[in-house]
Scaffold this motif. Structure first.
Motif, mmCIF file in Angstrom:
data_model
loop_
_atom_site.group_PDB
_atom_site.id
_atom_site.type_symbol
_atom_site.label_atom_id
_atom_site.label_comp_id
_atom_site.label_asym_id
_atom_site.label_seq_id
_atom_site.Cartn_x
_atom_site.Cartn_y
_atom_site.Cartn_z
ATOM 1 N N GLU A 1 -6.182 1.186 -7.367
ATOM 2 C CA GLU A 1 -5.601 1.762 -8.577
ATOM 3 C C GLU A 1 -6.387 2.788 -9.463
ATOM 4 O OE1 GLU A 1 -3.896 -1.439 -10.920
ATOM 5 O OE2 GLU A 1 -2.700 -2.083 -9.111
ATOM 6 N N GLN A 2 -7.757 2.229 -9.584
ATOM 7 C CA GLN A 2 -8.631 3.007 -10.530
ATOM 8 C C GLN A 2 -9.482 4.107 -9.826
ATOM 9 O OE1 GLN A 2 -8.284 2.572 -14.012
ATOM 10 N NE2 GLN A 2 -6.649 1.398 -13.194
ATOM 11 N N ARG A 3 -9.832 3.704 -8.240
ATOM 12 C CA ARG A 3 -10.508 4.850 -7.495
ATOM 13 C C ARG A 3 -11.791 4.800 -8.263
ATOM 14 N NH1 ARG A 3 -6.850 7.834 -3.880
ATOM 15 N NH2 ARG A 3 -4.899 6.531 -4.154
ATOM 16 N N PRO A 4 -12.745 3.685 -8.494
ATOM 17 C CA PRO A 4 -14.102 3.797 -8.799
ATOM 18 C C PRO A 4 -15.207 4.383 -7.726
ATOM 19 C CG PRO A 4 -13.757 1.585 -8.339
ATOM 20 C CD PRO A 4 -12.165 2.437 -7.929
ATOM 21 N N PHE A 5 -14.619 4.378 -6.615
ATOM 22 C CA PHE A 5 -15.482 4.811 -5.514
ATOM 23 C C PHE A 5 -14.573 5.628 -4.726
ATOM 24 C CE2 PHE A 5 -16.203 0.176 -5.579
ATOM 25 C CZ PHE A 5 -17.417 0.239 -6.438
ATOM 26 N N PRO A 6 -15.325 6.755 -3.658
ATOM 27 C CA PRO A 6 -14.343 7.552 -2.738
ATOM 28 C C PRO A 6 -13.475 6.537 -2.043
ATOM 29 C CG PRO A 6 -16.735 7.997 -2.873
ATOM 30 C CD PRO A 6 -16.646 6.807 -3.676
ATOM 31 N N ILE A 7 -12.473 7.163 -1.452
ATOM 32 C CA ILE A 7 -11.518 6.055 -0.653
ATOM 33 C C ILE A 7 -12.244 5.619 0.430
ATOM 34 C CG2 ILE A 7 -9.377 7.184 -1.292
ATOM 35 C CD1 ILE A 7 -9.293 8.630 1.162
ATOM 36 N N ASP A 8 -13.321 6.031 1.390
ATOM 37 C CA ASP A 8 -13.745 5.624 2.218
ATOM 38 C C ASP A 8 -14.654 4.266 1.860
ATOM 39 O OD1 ASP A 8 -12.993 7.444 4.105
ATOM 40 O OD2 ASP A 8 -14.977 8.216 4.963
ATOM 41 N N GLU A 9 -15.285 4.592 0.663
ATOM 42 C CA GLU A 9 -16.233 3.493 0.199
ATOM 43 C C GLU A 9 -15.230 2.368 -0.033
ATOM 44 O OE1 GLU A 9 -19.767 2.587 -2.865
ATOM 45 O OE2 GLU A 9 -19.229 4.696 -2.586
ATOM 46 N N ILE A 10 -14.163 2.563 -0.708
ATOM 47 C CA ILE A 10 -13.124 1.682 -1.278
ATOM 48 C C ILE A 10 -12.881 0.717 0.185
ATOM 49 C CG2 ILE A 10 -10.835 0.844 -1.914
ATOM 50 C CD1 ILE A 10 -11.271 3.250 -3.999
ATOM 51 N N GLU B 1 -3.799 4.274 3.718
ATOM 52 C CA GLU B 1 -2.887 4.063 2.159
ATOM 53 C C GLU B 1 -3.230 5.104 1.320
ATOM 54 O OE1 GLU B 1 -1.716 0.775 -1.371
ATOM 55 O OE2 GLU B 1 -2.179 0.212 0.829
ATOM 56 N N LEU B 2 -4.644 5.176 1.189
ATOM 57 C CA LEU B 2 -5.365 5.817 0.026
ATOM 58 C C LEU B 2 -5.414 7.405 0.359
ATOM 59 C CD1 LEU B 2 -8.204 3.510 -0.800
ATOM 60 C CD2 LEU B 2 -6.171 4.062 -2.011
ATOM 61 N N GLY B 3 -4.849 7.891 1.685
ATOM 62 C CA GLY B 3 -4.713 9.426 2.065
ATOM 63 C C GLY B 3 -5.664 9.668 2.975
ATOM 64 N N GLY B 4 -6.465 8.833 3.499
ATOM 65 C CA GLY B 4 -7.475 9.240 4.336
ATOM 66 C C GLY B 4 -7.126 8.814 5.987
ATOM 67 N N ASP B 5 -8.047 9.180 6.634
ATOM 68 C CA ASP B 5 -7.941 9.066 8.185
ATOM 69 C C ASP B 5 -8.367 7.766 8.655
ATOM 70 O OD1 ASP B 5 -6.617 11.594 8.600
ATOM 71 O OD2 ASP B 5 -8.620 12.420 8.874
ATOM 72 N N PRO B 6 -7.942 6.970 9.685
ATOM 73 C CA PRO B 6 -8.388 5.622 9.825
ATOM 74 C C PRO B 6 -10.055 5.663 10.426
ATOM 75 C CG PRO B 6 -6.399 6.143 11.195
ATOM 76 C CD PRO B 6 -6.770 7.192 10.273
#
Length: 194
Positions: free
Chosen positions: A109-118, A150-155
């Motif tokens: 929800e908050q995205r404190p890191f880039p999506i790959d890092e999450i 789910e966050l919009g990135g590639d596997p």
């Protein structure tokens, strides 16, 4: 019964009690087991396309493991009950898993890191918890893939090869996990996209 089931470096050793949970009678070697699990994992991956609900819920975590390994292991989708060479103590698994999933929902929800890092942080912490008797790496990599999508990135590509077999690629993966254990997630992030 454990003969022929040698584990690659860094893998959780299978104990006799887990081996008794094998469903297919034709499995007599590690190679047979790997083949059966791979086929089951493909069915589990197909299940994720139909699954509904929060991918960061305890129910989903358990159900995904069952879908990935339930044709092979009677205990698939069940939290482990014994101590292993890595992982949280058995009585601490559920609280640690709940805490991680709460944190991961906040990250989502908050995205404190880039999506790959999450997604990689989710993978790493799930590996530290090590909730199942076997299949934790494959399960947690798929969890990370599902979250990053789910966050919009590639596997992730995870080295583009099988990480179950021993070899230099698996050694690099284990090394990256150990670096993350020490607080440096950069190598694991790089490995996930290699």
């Amino acid at each position: 019964m454990t003969a022929g089931f040698e584990q690659p470096d860094g893998a959780t050793p299978l104990k006799l009690e887990e081996l008794r949970g094998l469903k297919p009678a034709w499995i007599t070697s590690r190679r047979d087991l790997d083949e059966a699990e791979e086929a089951n994992i493909l069915r589990g991956l197909a299940w994720t396309q139909r699954a509904r609900g929060d991918g960061l819920s305890e129910e989903f975590v358990l159900r995904l493991h069952k879908q990935m390994f339930g044709d092979v292991w009677q205990w698939a989708g069940t939290i482990r009950h014994r101590e292993t060479n890595i992982g949280t103590l058995p009585h601490q698994i559920r609280p640690a898993l709940r805490e991680l999933l709460d944190t991961a929902r906040w990250w989502r929800e908050q995205r404190p890191f880039p999506i790959d890092e999450i997604a990689v942080r989710l993978h790493h912490r799930l590996m530290q918890i090590h909730p199942f008797p076997n299949g934790n790496g494959r399960h947690t990599r798929l969890m990370a893939d599902l979250l990053v999508e789910e966050l919009g990135g590639d596997p992730f590509t995870w080295g583009r090869q099988n990480l179950v077999a021993a070899g230099p690629l698996r050694a690099s993966y284990i090394s990256a996990l150990k670096q993350a254990d020490d607080g440096d997630i950069a190598a694991l992030l790089a490995f996930a996209r290699s």
